[in-house]
Design a protein around this motif. Structure first.
Motif, PDB file in Angstrom:
ATOM      1  N   GLU A 156       0.848  -1.196   0.000  1.00  0.00           N
ATOM      2  CA  GLU A 156       0.000   0.000   0.000  1.00  0.00           C
ATOM      3  C   GLU A 156       0.882   1.244   0.000  1.00  0.00           C
ATOM      4  O   GLU A 156       0.657   2.175  -0.747  1.00  0.00           O
ATOM      5  CB  GLU A 156      -0.929   0.009   1.217  1.00  0.00           C
ATOM      6  N   ASP A 157       1.868   1.276   0.895  1.00  0.00           N
ATOM      7  CA  ASP A 157       2.848   2.357   0.992  1.00  0.00           C
ATOM      8  C   ASP A 157       4.175   1.708   1.352  1.00  0.00           C
ATOM      9  O   ASP A 157       4.380   1.286   2.490  1.00  0.00           O
ATOM     10  CB  ASP A 157       2.434   3.374   2.054  1.00  0.00           C
ATOM     11  N   CYS A 158       5.084   1.607   0.402  1.00  0.00           N
ATOM     12  CA  CYS A 158       6.316   0.850   0.600  1.00  0.00           C
ATOM     13  C   CYS A 158       7.176   1.383   1.747  1.00  0.00           C
ATOM     14  O   CYS A 158       8.007   0.650   2.288  1.00  0.00           O
ATOM     15  CB  CYS A 158       7.114   0.734  -0.689  1.00  0.00           C
ATOM     16  N   ALA A 159       6.971   2.616   2.167  1.00  0.00           N
ATOM     17  CA  ALA A 159       7.718   3.151   3.315  1.00  0.00           C
ATOM     18  C   ALA A 159       7.362   2.386   4.587  1.00  0.00           C
ATOM     19  O   ALA A 159       8.207   2.195   5.464  1.00  0.00           O
ATOM     20  CB  ALA A 159       7.439   4.633   3.494  1.00  0.00           C
ATOM     21  N   GLU A 160       6.112   1.929   4.684  1.00  0.00           N
ATOM     22  CA  GLU A 160       5.670   1.177   5.863  1.00  0.00           C
ATOM     23  C   GLU A 160       6.423  -0.151   5.969  1.00  0.00           C
ATOM     24  O   GLU A 160       6.969  -0.491   7.021  1.00  0.00           O
ATOM     25  CB  GLU A 160       4.165   0.930   5.793  1.00  0.00           C
ATOM     26  N   GLN A 161       6.475  -0.915   4.881  1.00  0.00           N
ATOM     27  CA  GLN A 161       7.179  -2.193   4.899  1.00  0.00           C
ATOM     28  C   GLN A 161       8.693  -1.975   5.052  1.00  0.00           C
ATOM     29  O   GLN A 161       9.357  -2.722   5.760  1.00  0.00           O
ATOM     30  CB  GLN A 161       6.883  -3.004   3.640  1.00  0.00           C
ATOM     31  N   ALA A 162       9.237  -0.955   4.419  1.00  0.00           N
ATOM     32  CA  ALA A 162      10.664  -0.654   4.565  1.00  0.00           C
ATOM     33  C   ALA A 162      10.992  -0.351   6.029  1.00  0.00           C
ATOM     34  O   ALA A 162      12.056  -0.723   6.522  1.00  0.00           O
ATOM     35  CB  ALA A 162      11.060   0.515   3.672  1.00  0.00           C
ATOM     36  N   GLY A 163      10.054   0.287   6.723  1.00  0.00           N
ATOM     37  CA  GLY A 163      10.251   0.587   8.133  1.00  0.00           C
ATOM     38  C   GLY A 163      10.307  -0.656   9.010  1.00  0.00           C
ATOM     39  O   GLY A 163      10.848  -0.602  10.115  1.00  0.00           O
ATOM     40  N   ARG A 164       9.768  -1.767   8.548  1.00  0.00           N
ATOM     41  CA  ARG A 164       9.786  -3.021   9.310  1.00  0.00           C
ATOM     42  C   ARG A 164      11.034  -3.859   9.049  1.00  0.00           C
ATOM     43  O   ARG A 164      11.309  -4.814   9.771  1.00  0.00           O
ATOM     44  CB  ARG A 164       8.565  -3.865   8.950  1.00  0.00           C
TER      45      ARG A 164
END
Length: 126
Positions: free
Chosen positions: A80-88
């Motif tokens: 949905e927003d790749c920044a969210e997964q990158a943050g994990r």
């Protein structure tokens, strides 16, 4: 019949439990074990997918004689927003190689390395 070029992918791993934990936590999915098709069939854990949906599905694979690591192939996961997964990624043992950045009308991507040393891409339209 026209189809997308990629129909399946495999990400090779050295430690399946560690790799499963990483992908399940970063992507927020549950991987399912694949049925063994033969006695010497490798250990495989499949990403969720639907037969008639767009895009390709695939699996984590532990196979004798095949090592994980960087190479010439890069798999992108839809987000949905790749920044969210990158943050994990960092919290789950991986490394962010490049934070979210724009790719023009094609959305945004982030690049990361998993716990096995494989480079992966994260893609989103926002």
């Amino acid at each position: 019949m026209k189809t997308n070029s990629v129909v399946w992918f495999e990400i090779y791993v050295a430690e399946m439990a560690r790799a499963r934990k990483f992908y399940e936590a970063v992507l927020g999915v549950t991987l399912e074990p694949a049925d063994k098709m033969a006695e010497d069939w490798p250990e495989m854990w499949m990403f969720p997918g639907e037969d008639n949906a767009c895009g390709a599905s695939g699996a984590l694979v532990k196979m004798d004689g095949v090592s994980p690591g960087g190479g010439g192939t890069l798999v992108y996961f839809s987000c949905e927003d790749c920044a969210e997964q990158a943050g994990r990624v960092l919290a789950n043992g991986g490394q962010v190689m490049r934070e979210k950045f724009a790719i023009g009308p094609y959305g945004f991507i982030a690049l990361a390395t998993d716990t096995e040393g494989n480079m992966i891409g994260l893609h989103s339209m926002r």
